[in-house]
Write a protein that holds these residues in place. Structure first.
Motif, PDB file in Angstrom:
ATOM      1  N   GLU A 264      60.085  46.800  49.496  1.00  0.00           N
ATOM      2  CA  GLU A 264      59.360  45.744  50.197  1.00  0.00           C
ATOM      3  C   GLU A 264      57.846  45.926  50.018  1.00  0.00           C
ATOM      4  O   GLU A 264      57.117  44.966  49.791  1.00  0.00           O
ATOM      5  N   LYS A 265      57.395  47.179  50.096  1.00  0.00           N
ATOM      6  CA  LYS A 265      55.958  47.456  49.929  1.00  0.00           C
ATOM      7  C   LYS A 265      55.507  47.111  48.523  1.00  0.00           C
ATOM      8  O   LYS A 265      54.442  46.530  48.326  1.00  0.00           O
ATOM      9  N   ILE A 266      56.315  47.478  47.516  1.00  0.00           N
ATOM     10  CA  ILE A 266      55.978  47.153  46.130  1.00  0.00           C
ATOM     11  C   ILE A 266      55.863  45.649  45.954  1.00  0.00           C
ATOM     12  O   ILE A 266      54.928  45.142  45.342  1.00  0.00           O
ATOM     13  N   SER A 267      56.828  44.923  46.506  1.00  0.00           N
ATOM     14  CA  SER A 267      56.840  43.474  46.387  1.00  0.00           C
ATOM     15  C   SER A 267      55.590  42.855  47.021  1.00  0.00           C
ATOM     16  O   SER A 267      54.944  41.989  46.434  1.00  0.00           O
ATOM     17  N   LYS A 268      55.219  43.334  48.207  1.00  0.00           N
ATOM     18  CA  LYS A 268      54.047  42.802  48.899  1.00  0.00           C
ATOM     19  C   LYS A 268      52.764  43.097  48.134  1.00  0.00           C
ATOM     20  O   LYS A 268      51.885  42.248  48.020  1.00  0.00           O
ATOM     21  N   GLN A 269      52.675  44.331  47.617  1.00  0.00           N
ATOM     22  CA  GLN A 269      51.460  44.703  46.896  1.00  0.00           C
ATOM     23  C   GLN A 269      51.327  43.908  45.604  1.00  0.00           C
ATOM     24  O   GLN A 269      50.236  43.522  45.218  1.00  0.00           O
ATOM     25  N   GLU A 270      52.460  43.655  44.935  1.00  0.00           N
ATOM     26  CA  GLU A 270      52.413  42.880  43.693  1.00  0.00           C
ATOM     27  C   GLU A 270      51.943  41.461  43.974  1.00  0.00           C
ATOM     28  O   GLU A 270      51.228  40.858  43.178  1.00  0.00           O
ATOM     29  N   GLN A 271      52.339  40.909  45.118  1.00  0.00           N
ATOM     30  CA  GLN A 271      51.908  39.566  45.483  1.00  0.00           C
ATOM     31  C   GLN A 271      50.416  39.524  45.796  1.00  0.00           C
ATOM     32  O   GLN A 271      49.745  38.514  45.580  1.00  0.00           O
ATOM     33  N   GLN A 272      49.884  40.654  46.294  1.00  0.00           N
ATOM     34  CA  GLN A 272      48.470  40.706  46.676  1.00  0.00           C
ATOM     35  C   GLN A 272      47.550  40.877  45.466  1.00  0.00           C
ATOM     36  O   GLN A 272      46.377  40.549  45.527  1.00  0.00           O
ATOM     37  N   PHE A 273      48.090  41.426  44.371  1.00  0.00           N
ATOM     38  CA  PHE A 273      47.254  41.682  43.208  1.00  0.00           C
ATOM     39  C   PHE A 273      46.981  40.376  42.473  1.00  0.00           C
ATOM     40  O   PHE A 273      47.844  39.793  41.842  1.00  0.00           O
ATOM     41  N   SER A 274      45.762  39.903  42.551  1.00  0.00           N
ATOM     42  CA  SER A 274      45.390  38.639  41.927  1.00  0.00           C
ATOM     43  C   SER A 274      44.759  38.889  40.576  1.00  0.00           C
ATOM     44  O   SER A 274      44.484  40.020  40.183  1.00  0.00           O
ATOM     45  N   SER A 275      44.517  37.794  39.863  1.00  0.00           N
ATOM     46  CA  SER A 275      43.821  37.907  38.581  1.00  0.00           C
ATOM     47  C   SER A 275      42.407  38.452  38.813  1.00  0.00           C
ATOM     48  O   SER A 275      41.840  39.112  37.948  1.00  0.00           O
ATOM     49  N   HIS A 276      41.864  38.197  40.012  1.00  0.00           N
ATOM     50  CA  HIS A 276      40.539  38.731  40.343  1.00  0.00           C
ATOM     51  C   HIS A 276      40.565  40.263  40.325  1.00  0.00           C
ATOM     52  O   HIS A 276      39.630  40.906  39.818  1.00  0.00           O
ATOM     53  N   ASP A 277      41.617  40.859  40.895  1.00  0.00           N
ATOM     54  CA  ASP A 277      41.758  42.314  40.902  1.00  0.00           C
ATOM     55  C   ASP A 277      41.819  42.852  39.477  1.00  0.00           C
ATOM     56  O   ASP A 277      41.183  43.861  39.156  1.00  0.00           O
ATOM     57  N   GLN A 278      42.595  42.186  38.637  1.00  0.00           N
ATOM     58  CA  GLN A 278      42.745  42.628  37.252  1.00  0.00           C
ATOM     59  C   GLN A 278      41.427  42.510  36.491  1.00  0.00           C
ATOM     60  O   GLN A 278      41.047  43.410  35.738  1.00  0.00           O
ATOM     61  N   GLN A 279      40.729  41.399  36.710  1.00  0.00           N
ATOM     62  CA  GLN A 279      39.442  41.198  36.032  1.00  0.00           C
ATOM     63  C   GLN A 279      38.423  42.239  36.482  1.00  0.00           C
ATOM     64  O   GLN A 279      37.655  42.759  35.667  1.00  0.00           O
ATOM     65  N   ARG A 280      38.429  42.535  37.770  1.00  0.00           N
ATOM     66  CA  ARG A 280      37.502  43.542  38.298  1.00  0.00           C
ATOM     67  C   ARG A 280      37.787  44.895  37.661  1.00  0.00           C
ATOM     68  O   ARG A 280      36.858  45.600  37.253  1.00  0.00           O
ATOM     69  N   PHE A 281      39.054  45.255  37.566  1.00  0.00           N
ATOM     70  CA  PHE A 281      39.404  46.552  36.989  1.00  0.00           C
ATOM     71  C   PHE A 281      39.020  46.615  35.512  1.00  0.00           C
ATOM     72  O   PHE A 281      38.498  47.627  35.027  1.00  0.00           O
ATOM     73  N   GLU A 282      39.291  45.528  34.791  1.00  0.00           N
ATOM     74  CA  GLU A 282      38.926  45.490  33.371  1.00  0.00           C
ATOM     75  C   GLU A 282      37.414  45.588  33.190  1.00  0.00           C
ATOM     76  O   GLU A 282      36.930  46.275  32.284  1.00  0.00           O
ATOM     77  N   ARG A 283      36.674  44.917  34.060  1.00  0.00           N
ATOM     78  CA  ARG A 283      35.207  44.946  33.979  1.00  0.00           C
ATOM     79  C   ARG A 283      34.689  46.364  34.252  1.00  0.00           C
ATOM     80  O   ARG A 283      33.809  46.857  33.539  1.00  0.00           O
ATOM     81  N   LEU A 284      35.248  47.008  35.265  1.00  0.00           N
ATOM     82  CA  LEU A 284      34.864  48.385  35.561  1.00  0.00           C
ATOM     83  C   LEU A 284      35.187  49.308  34.396  1.00  0.00           C
ATOM     84  O   LEU A 284      34.418  50.203  34.053  1.00  0.00           O
ATOM     85  N   GLY A 285      36.348  49.059  33.772  1.00  0.00           N
ATOM     86  CA  GLY A 285      36.745  49.869  32.620  1.00  0.00           C
ATOM     87  C   GLY A 285      35.765  49.726  31.464  1.00  0.00           C
ATOM     88  O   GLY A 285      35.428  50.715  30.794  1.00  0.00           O
TER      89      GLY A 285
END
Length: 202
Positions: A71-92
């Protein structure tokens, strides 16, 4: 999570102190304390060792937790937006630039700017450390790998497959460590070079 209570229960049943249990499964006493107080969760290897020490099956040890983890995995996956991914890529990307700068710039800075160059490099070094911390925080925010490992394990995947996935997940951490070590060595080299330039001016 019920696992903390389970670990404490089985540990007490066997009259083991936290230190004794920690020694048997190759972790620190603080790690055992964190598990028992549900501040962190063991990885698959630690769970297997715990089940061996306690003489119980893995199912008995983590009973009631698998559904919660899914349930926690499912909730966290729903919370991860494209914004989160873009932020991580930018930091990288920023981190990669700083990594190469930490290697390339110190000698030219010291050679041409002497002690001013050291000052510039110290600022650059500080920024690199700050971004490294941000990357680490972002990884922790996005990483639910331990839960995934346990779910995979309970679904019959081999430990080899899980360990392979874990090693891939460790690469960013290893990169951070590598950068920190490289930057520290580079800083020391820069200081030595500055001293040489000061002692033997052109």
């Amino acid at each position: 999570m019920e696992l903390g209570k389970q670990i404490r229960k089985y540990r007490n049943e066997q009259s083991l102190s936290q230190d004794s249990l920690a020694e048997k499964i190759y972790v620190s006493r603080q790690t055992i304390s964190n598990w028992e107080n549900s501040k962190s969760y063991p990885d698959v290897n630690s769970l297997v060792l715990l089940s061996d020490v306690f003489g119980v099956s893995l199912d008995q040890l983590i009973k009631g937790d698998v559904a919660t983890m899914k349930e926690k995995i499912s909730k966290q996956e729903q919370q991860f937006s494209s914004h989160d991914q873009q932020r991580f890529e930018r930091l990288g990307q920023i981190f990669t630039v700083l990594f190469f700068a930490a290697i390339i710039t110190p000698v030219p800075l010291v050679h041409f700017l002497s002690y001013v160059g050291i000052g510039i490099y110290v600022v650059q070094f500080s920024v690199t450390m700050y971004v490294a911390i941000l990357v680490e925080k972002e990884k922790k925010k996005l990483d639910i790998q331990t839960y995934r490992e346990i779910i995979a394990f309970t679904e019959g995947k081999t430990l080899g497959e899980i360990e392979k996935a874990r090693e891939e997940g460790k690469r960013p951490y290893q990169t951070v460590l590598s950068v920190l070590v490289t930057a520290t060595i580079t800083l020391i080299v820069t200081i030595v070079l500055a001293w040489i330039l000061g002692a033997f001016p052109a």
